[in-house]
Design a protein around this motif. Sequence first.
Motif, PDB file in Angstrom:
ATOM      1  N   LEU A 168       2.772  -1.122  -0.990  1.00 53.62           N
ATOM      2  CA  LEU A 168       3.212  -1.438   0.364  1.00 53.62           C
ATOM      3  C   LEU A 168       4.731  -1.372   0.474  1.00 53.62           C
ATOM      4  O   LEU A 168       5.258  -0.912   1.499  1.00 53.62           O
ATOM      5  CB  LEU A 168       2.677  -2.803   0.787  1.00 53.62           C
ATOM      6  N   ASP A 169       5.437  -1.777  -0.566  1.00 52.51           N
ATOM      7  CA  ASP A 169       6.897  -1.626  -0.570  1.00 52.51           C
ATOM      8  C   ASP A 169       7.284  -0.154  -0.490  1.00 52.51           C
ATOM      9  O   ASP A 169       8.228   0.210   0.223  1.00 52.51           O
ATOM     10  CB  ASP A 169       7.510  -2.253  -1.832  1.00 52.51           C
ATOM     11  N   ALA A 170       6.558   0.704  -1.205  1.00 46.33           N
ATOM     12  CA  ALA A 170       6.848   2.141  -1.167  1.00 46.33           C
ATOM     13  C   ALA A 170       6.575   2.713   0.221  1.00 46.33           C
ATOM     14  O   ALA A 170       7.360   3.525   0.732  1.00 46.33           O
ATOM     15  CB  ALA A 170       6.025   2.880  -2.229  1.00 46.33           C
ATOM     16  N   VAL A 171       5.470   2.302   0.856  1.00 44.35           N
ATOM     17  CA  VAL A 171       5.170   2.759   2.219  1.00 44.35           C
ATOM     18  C   VAL A 171       6.283   2.316   3.163  1.00 44.35           C
ATOM     19  O   VAL A 171       6.775   3.110   3.978  1.00 44.35           O
ATOM     20  CB  VAL A 171       3.798   2.235   2.696  1.00 44.35           C
ATOM     21  N   ALA A 172       6.707   1.069   3.053  1.00 45.25           N
ATOM     22  CA  ALA A 172       7.776   0.554   3.922  1.00 45.25           C
ATOM     23  C   ALA A 172       9.076   1.315   3.692  1.00 45.25           C
ATOM     24  O   ALA A 172       9.752   1.717   4.647  1.00 45.25           O
ATOM     25  CB  ALA A 172       7.985  -0.938   3.679  1.00 45.25           C
ATOM     26  N   ARG A 173       9.432   1.531   2.439  1.00 46.95           N
ATOM     27  CA  ARG A 173      10.675   2.236   2.116  1.00 46.95           C
ATOM     28  C   ARG A 173      10.654   3.654   2.684  1.00 46.95           C
ATOM     29  O   ARG A 173      11.591   4.092   3.353  1.00 46.95           O
ATOM     30  CB  ARG A 173      10.891   2.268   0.602  1.00 46.95           C
ATOM     31  N   ARG A 174       9.576   4.371   2.450  1.00 49.40           N
ATOM     32  CA  ARG A 174       9.474   5.758   2.949  1.00 49.40           C
ATOM     33  C   ARG A 174       9.452   5.795   4.477  1.00 49.40           C
ATOM     34  O   ARG A 174      10.003   6.705   5.087  1.00 49.40           O
ATOM     35  CB  ARG A 174       8.257   6.434   2.371  1.00 49.40           C
ATOM     36  N   THR A 175       8.807   4.820   5.100  1.00 50.79           N
ATOM     37  CA  THR A 175       8.749   4.765   6.564  1.00 50.79           C
ATOM     38  C   THR A 175      10.135   4.570   7.152  1.00 50.79           C
ATOM     39  O   THR A 175      10.563   5.319   8.047  1.00 50.79           O
ATOM     40  CB  THR A 175       7.803   3.631   7.012  1.00 50.79           C
ATOM     41  N   ILE A 176      10.856   3.581   6.663  1.00 47.80           N
ATOM     42  CA  ILE A 176      12.194   3.297   7.194  1.00 47.80           C
ATOM     43  C   ILE A 176      13.142   4.447   6.883  1.00 47.80           C
ATOM     44  O   ILE A 176      13.957   4.838   7.734  1.00 47.80           O
ATOM     45  CB  ILE A 176      12.722   1.950   6.676  1.00 47.80           C
TER      46      ILE A 176
END
Length: 186
Positions: A168-176
């Motif tokens: 989920l941290d990776a999804v958030a990082r890539r999204t932002i």
Amino acid sequence: MGRVRRTGLSGLLVAMAALGLSGCGSSFFGFGEEESPAASTPAANPAATNSPSVLPGASSRPTVPVSNARFSFVSLTGAPASVTGRLSSALGREAATRGLQLAPSGDESATYIVKGYLSAVGDASGTIIVYVWDIFDKNGRRMHRLSGQESISATAADPWGAIDGAVLDAVARRTIEAIGTWGASD
């Protein structure tokens, strides 16, 4: 839980996941469901990538520079509440780290409205979370769509059970990061 790894998916798997995403509901950032302009127009991702991608013809330049904009994440469909809550927190942390301004759902000062769609699929070899984000202007016009996926080696009877904080941290990082890249586009 497994660590994040990058693998490719067939276009068919991502297309099936993206098409199925609009049928599931959940609240996001603690806010209730809203009817999404995108709910009637979900597009499948024709090519799988581990980094967010943009569908052809699905992006307009920002009308307000991202550095001056406020983003309101108003809904996320397809994932259980436990996942959306953890992803909401990760998105908030990542946005703060990168200087992206967030606004609460329904805040009329928001420049852009962001709606998300998630799907998790798994088999004996691992689990993949596929995500799609639509960014709308205040008038409901879709300005940008980004999508991506993250893979982990962990498995569970319910694929959502294999999704851990690192994913989920990776999804958030890539999204932002992808929102920032869209804002920097010429």
